[in-house]
Design a protein around this motif. Structure first.
Motif, short mmCIF file in Angstrom:
data_model
loop_
_atom_site.label_atom_id
_atom_site.label_comp_id
_atom_site.label_asym_id
_atom_site.label_seq_id
_atom_site.Cartn_x
_atom_site.Cartn_y
_atom_site.Cartn_z
N THR A 136 -107.28 -2.85 86.75
CA THR A 136 -108.66 -2.34 86.90
C THR A 136 -109.04 -1.51 85.67
N PRO A 137 -110.33 -1.26 85.47
CA PRO A 137 -110.75 -0.41 84.35
C PRO A 137 -110.10 0.99 84.39
N LEU A 138 -110.00 1.57 85.58
CA LEU A 138 -109.38 2.88 85.67
C LEU A 138 -107.89 2.81 85.33
N GLY A 139 -107.23 1.78 85.79
CA GLY A 139 -105.81 1.60 85.47
C GLY A 139 -105.60 1.41 83.98
N ARG A 140 -106.48 0.62 83.34
CA ARG A 140 -106.39 0.42 81.89
C ARG A 140 -106.63 1.74 81.16
N LYS A 141 -107.60 2.54 81.66
CA LYS A 141 -107.87 3.84 81.04
C LYS A 141 -106.64 4.73 81.18
N MET A 142 -106.01 4.71 82.34
CA MET A 142 -104.82 5.51 82.55
C MET A 142 -103.76 5.18 81.51
N MET A 143 -103.55 3.92 81.27
CA MET A 143 -102.53 3.52 80.29
C MET A 143 -102.95 3.90 78.87
N THR A 144 -104.23 3.81 78.58
CA THR A 144 -104.72 4.21 77.25
C THR A 144 -104.52 5.71 77.04
N MET A 145 -104.69 6.47 78.11
CA MET A 145 -104.58 7.93 78.02
C MET A 145 -103.13 8.43 78.07
N MET A 146 -102.20 7.57 78.46
CA MET A 146 -100.82 8.00 78.68
C MET A 146 -100.19 8.69 77.46
N PRO A 147 -100.32 8.16 76.23
CA PRO A 147 -99.72 8.89 75.10
C PRO A 147 -100.30 10.30 74.93
N LYS A 148 -101.59 10.44 75.11
CA LYS A 148 -102.22 11.76 74.99
C LYS A 148 -101.72 12.68 76.10
N LEU A 149 -101.64 12.15 77.32
CA LEU A 149 -101.13 12.95 78.43
C LEU A 149 -99.68 13.36 78.20
N SER A 150 -98.90 12.45 77.65
CA SER A 150 -97.50 12.76 77.35
C SER A 150 -97.41 13.86 76.30
N ALA A 151 -98.24 13.77 75.26
CA ALA A 151 -98.23 14.79 74.20
C ALA A 151 -98.62 16.15 74.76
N GLU A 152 -99.63 16.17 75.60
CA GLU A 152 -100.06 17.43 76.19
C GLU A 152 -98.99 17.98 77.14
N SER A 153 -98.31 17.09 77.84
CA SER A 153 -97.21 17.53 78.71
C SER A 153 -96.05 18.08 77.89
N MET A 154 -95.77 17.45 76.76
CA MET A 154 -94.71 17.93 75.89
C MET A 154 -95.06 19.32 75.35
N ALA A 155 -96.31 19.51 74.97
CA ALA A 155 -96.75 20.82 74.49
C ALA A 155 -96.62 21.86 75.60
N LEU A 156 -96.92 21.46 76.80
CA LEU A 156 -96.77 22.35 77.94
C LEU A 156 -95.30 22.72 78.15
N SER A 157 -94.42 21.75 78.00
CA SER A 157 -92.98 22.03 78.11
C SER A 157 -92.55 23.02 77.04
#
Length: 179
Positions: A136-157
């Motif tokens: 779905t479009p939302l699922g595709r967006k989720m995957m597109t956003m995953m690297p950014k979310l991972s980077a922000e999570s790493m910064a949070l860590s």
């Protein structure tokens, strides 16, 4: 120097933790492979690795600095010298990590290990539902956003977890010095 290597190794460990795989049935395994394909997991992983390449040197330096600065057995001059050693060693460590992250075999191994993780934690029907979502479009967006979310999570860590690990390591080193 041993402390510096320990800090760099601890920071690098945050890049990924090992998992234990178990056997799953063929239908669930096939569904998990399809899910990773639909999720474009290879592309997401490469994006996450690229973000880690950017973040890891600063994380490792911050962790080393935290440990060095909190070491009460070091004089100001020794702390400066220790940080100079970190700054000297860090580019080589960062370069080696970047080469590791760019190794296509790493991605292949990670994907192969991810299949059993999904297959052991979801049923084949659940994996098919996830696969439908990621088309779905939302699922595709989720995957597109995953690297950014991972980077922000790493910064949070880095902000929350790594200083605590540094304190624990510092306490352990101080205890070891007393013995």
């Amino acid at each position: 120097m041993k402390k510096i290597a320990l800090v760099l190794a601890a920071a690098a460990a945050f890049a990924g933790l090992p998992t234990i795989a178990h056997a799953a049935d063929a239908q669930t395994t096939a569904a998990a492979k399809k899910l990773l394909e639909v999720m474009d997991a290879r592309k997401a992983m490469l994006g996450s690795f690229a973000e880690m390449e950017k973040a890891m040197p600063a994380m490792m330096r911050a962790q080393a600095a935290s440990m060095i600065q909190s070491d009460t057995s070091l004089s100001a001059e020794q702390k400066r010298d220790a940080m100079a050693k970190v700054d000297k060693v860090l580019p080589g460590v960062a370069k080696a990590m970047n080469q590791m992250f760019r190794d296509p075999v790493l991605v292949d191994e990670m994907l192969a290990e991810m299949v059993p993780i999904y297959a052991n934690n979801f049923t084949a029907a659940e994996i098919r539902e996830l696969t439908a979502f990621y088309t779905t479009p939302l699922g595709r967006k989720m995957m597109t956003m995953m690297p950014k979310l991972s980077a922000e999570s790493m910064a949070l860590s880095q902000k929350i977890v790594l200083p605590r690990i540094g304190n624990l390591m510092q306490q352990a080193l101080q205890e070891a010095q007393k013995q």
